[in-house]
Design a protein around this motif. Structure first.
Motif, PDB file in Angstrom:
ATOM      1  N   SER A   1       0.815  -1.211   0.000  1.00  0.00           N
ATOM      2  CA  SER A   1       0.000   0.000   0.000  1.00  0.00           C
ATOM      3  C   SER A   1       0.853   1.267   0.000  1.00  0.00           C
ATOM      4  CB  SER A   1      -0.929   0.008   1.217  1.00  0.00           C
ATOM      5  OG  SER A   1      -1.624   1.225   1.323  1.00  0.00           O
ATOM      6  N   LYS A   2       1.855   1.301   0.890  1.00  0.00           N
ATOM      7  CA  LYS A   2       2.719   2.473   1.014  1.00  0.00           C
ATOM      8  C   LYS A   2       4.117   2.029   1.403  1.00  0.00           C
ATOM      9  CE  LYS A   2      -1.018   5.568   2.569  1.00  0.00           C
ATOM     10  NZ  LYS A   2      -0.894   6.601   1.520  1.00  0.00           N
TER      11      LYS A   2
ATOM     12  N   LEU B   1      -1.580   4.166  12.501  1.00  0.00           N
ATOM     13  CA  LEU B   1      -1.613   4.191  11.033  1.00  0.00           C
ATOM     14  C   LEU B   1      -2.536   3.126  10.460  1.00  0.00           C
ATOM     15  CD1 LEU B   1       0.265   1.834   9.425  1.00  0.00           C
ATOM     16  CD2 LEU B   1       2.078   3.061  10.570  1.00  0.00           C
TER      17      LEU B   1
ATOM     18  N   PRO C   1      -4.485   5.247   7.430  1.00  0.00           N
ATOM     19  CA  PRO C   1      -3.300   5.127   6.585  1.00  0.00           C
ATOM     20  C   PRO C   1      -2.756   6.462   6.083  1.00  0.00           C
ATOM     21  CG  PRO C   1      -4.924   3.463   5.989  1.00  0.00           C
ATOM     22  CD  PRO C   1      -5.596   4.398   6.957  1.00  0.00           C
TER      23      PRO C   1
ATOM     24  N   PHE D   1       0.475   7.625   7.576  1.00  0.00           N
ATOM     25  CA  PHE D   1       1.615   6.722   7.393  1.00  0.00           C
ATOM     26  C   PHE D   1       2.952   7.456   7.498  1.00  0.00           C
ATOM     27  CE2 PHE D   1       4.716   4.844   4.411  1.00  0.00           C
ATOM     28  CZ  PHE D   1       4.890   3.599   5.011  1.00  0.00           C
TER      29      PHE D   1
ATOM     30  N   LEU E   1       3.597  -0.481   4.417  1.00  0.00           N
ATOM     31  CA  LEU E   1       2.253  -0.854   4.832  1.00  0.00           C
ATOM     32  C   LEU E   1       1.705  -1.849   3.820  1.00  0.00           C
ATOM     33  CD1 LEU E   1      -0.173  -0.483   6.726  1.00  0.00           C
ATOM     34  CD2 LEU E   1      -0.938   1.391   5.236  1.00  0.00           C
TER      35      LEU E   1
ATOM     36  N   ASP F   1      -1.487  -4.476   2.673  1.00  0.00           N
ATOM     37  CA  ASP F   1      -2.919  -4.723   2.791  1.00  0.00           C
ATOM     38  C   ASP F   1      -3.233  -6.176   2.429  1.00  0.00           C
ATOM     39  OD1 ASP F   1      -3.556  -2.139   3.556  1.00  0.00           O
ATOM     40  OD2 ASP F   1      -3.938  -1.460   1.503  1.00  0.00           O
TER      41      ASP F   1
ATOM     42  N   GLN G   1      -4.265  -5.834   7.918  1.00  0.00           N
ATOM     43  CA  GLN G   1      -3.150  -5.006   7.483  1.00  0.00           C
ATOM     44  C   GLN G   1      -1.885  -5.474   8.212  1.00  0.00           C
ATOM     45  OE1 GLN G   1      -5.300  -1.302   8.622  1.00  0.00           O
ATOM     46  NE2 GLN G   1      -4.525  -0.504   6.681  1.00  0.00           N
TER      47      GLN G   1
ATOM     48  N   SER H   1      -2.325  -6.244  12.282  1.00  0.00           N
ATOM     49  CA  SER H   1      -3.265  -5.236  12.773  1.00  0.00           C
ATOM     50  C   SER H   1      -4.259  -5.763  13.798  1.00  0.00           C
ATOM     51  CB  SER H   1      -4.043  -4.625  11.598  1.00  0.00           C
ATOM     52  OG  SER H   1      -4.769  -5.620  10.899  1.00  0.00           O
TER      53      SER H   1
END
Length: 336
Positions: A9-10, A77, A81, A84, A113, A115, A125, A169
């Motif tokens: 994701s990031k 986060l 998100p 982040f 990050l 998902d 997550q 998560s």
């Protein structure tokens, strides 16, 4: 755990130095540019090794888990998100504050990050934390002024995660790899502030380390072989082995005081206490005790490894000679 549908994701990379040497840190102003190829590499070379081969820990704090820095910012986060970058900066500063040992090398700190990590069909997550303390040399080929040149560069190897952690998560659980832990234990103890999960496999790992340590302290190679035989017989005949069983097997080869020292050493290394009568499953312990059964010490710095599972060492006799030593080794072969 299933990561077949997991997506990146990031991602952001900061540079964190050694606090003891006042090297400081550099926080990246923006997230990294990504591509499908890069995302695939991050999934296969960073996430997958930590999930599949990392050890299970859980995040802790002396008074309140919400005060654990990694737990606090990971939860923040996961909830939003969009935070982040800010959370990654706080985690990087926490890593710098934890990097006060002289053996800690400065380097890049990769935060990702993920998902859709699936645990029992539940989509979660995951926060990936990866520390780069050393780089490998590699060769590239480029063109300069119409001439093709071989160029020496340095980069991060994808073959082996140096330090990695995956925080899920839905819990305080974290999967950890620390391949440079022999230099300093700051990654687990100071940065993550995590304790090992007390699973049957973890108990077996601690007991396996203890069995190996006992074998190394047995005075003669012949006695070490006898000790290994007793361990193998117990594991093959019983579904479990306890610390009390191990004490009984070891009493003819090592004194109680030395054994207690080794038990305490295993406890300090793993943070797990073995109860005298708690059963340790043989099916897990056999894996960790394998070295004791298949590897025999001949002399200081000289060992014999038996790779054929059908062959075992039955006895070793070592005699000192004028120029060194002579070893007579007897083998048993199954079915012979």
């Amino acid at each position: 755990m299933d990561i077949s549908s997991t997506k990146v994701s990031k991602i952001i990379v900061h540079r964190v130095g050694n606090k003891l040497r006042d090297e400081g840190f550099y926080l990246s102003p923006v997230e990294c540019n990504r591509s499908n190829t890069l995302d695939d590499l991050l999934l296969s070379s960073l996430l997958s090794p930590v999930i599949r081969r990392g050890e299970e820990f859980f995040l802790t704090h002396e008074s309140d888990i919400s005060l654990n820095t990694i737990h606090h910012y990971a939860k923040k986060l996961f909830s939003d998100p969009n935070q982040f970058k800010q959370c990654s900066e706080a985690i990087a500063k926490h890593l710098y504050g934890s990097s006060g040992h002289p053996n800690i090398g400065g380097g890049e700190f990769i935060i990702i990050l993920f998902d859709d990590v699936r645990v029992d069909d539940v989509s979660l997550q995951a926060l990936g934390l990866f520390r780069v303390e050393s780089k490998d040399d590699y060769l590239d080929v480029g063109e300069e002024g119409g001439v093709i040149q071989v160029i020496e560069k340095q980069g991060v190897s994808l073959d082996k995660v140096q330090k990695g952690a995956i925080v899920l998560s839905d819990s305080h659980k974290v999967f950890v790899i620390d391949n440079l832990g022999h230099k300093t234990k700051y990654w687990i103890e100071n940065f993550l502030k995590a304790s090992p999960v007390h699973t049957p496999k973890k108990f077996a790992q601690v007991a396996g380390t203890l069995i190996k340590a006992i074998s190394n302290k047995v005075e003669t190679p012949g006695n070490a072989i006898e000790f290994a035989k007793h361990i193998e017989e117990h594991l093959s005949e019983s579904e479990s082995l306890s610390l009390s069983d191990l004490r009984n097997i070891s009493k003819d080869y090592i004194d109680d005081e030395k054994l207690d020292e080794l038990v305490n050493g295993a406890h300090l290394k793993y943070g797990i206490t073995l109860d005298d009568n708690a059963p340790i499953e043989s099916k897990y312990l056999s894996k960790y005790a394998k070295d004791v059964v298949t590897k025999a010490r001949i002399s200081e710095g000289v060992s014999l490894l038996v790779s054929n599972p059908e062959t075992k060492i039955s006895s070793i006799e070592v005699k000192v000679t004028k120029g060194g030593f002579r070893a007579v080794v007897d083998f048993e072969r199954k079915g012979a």
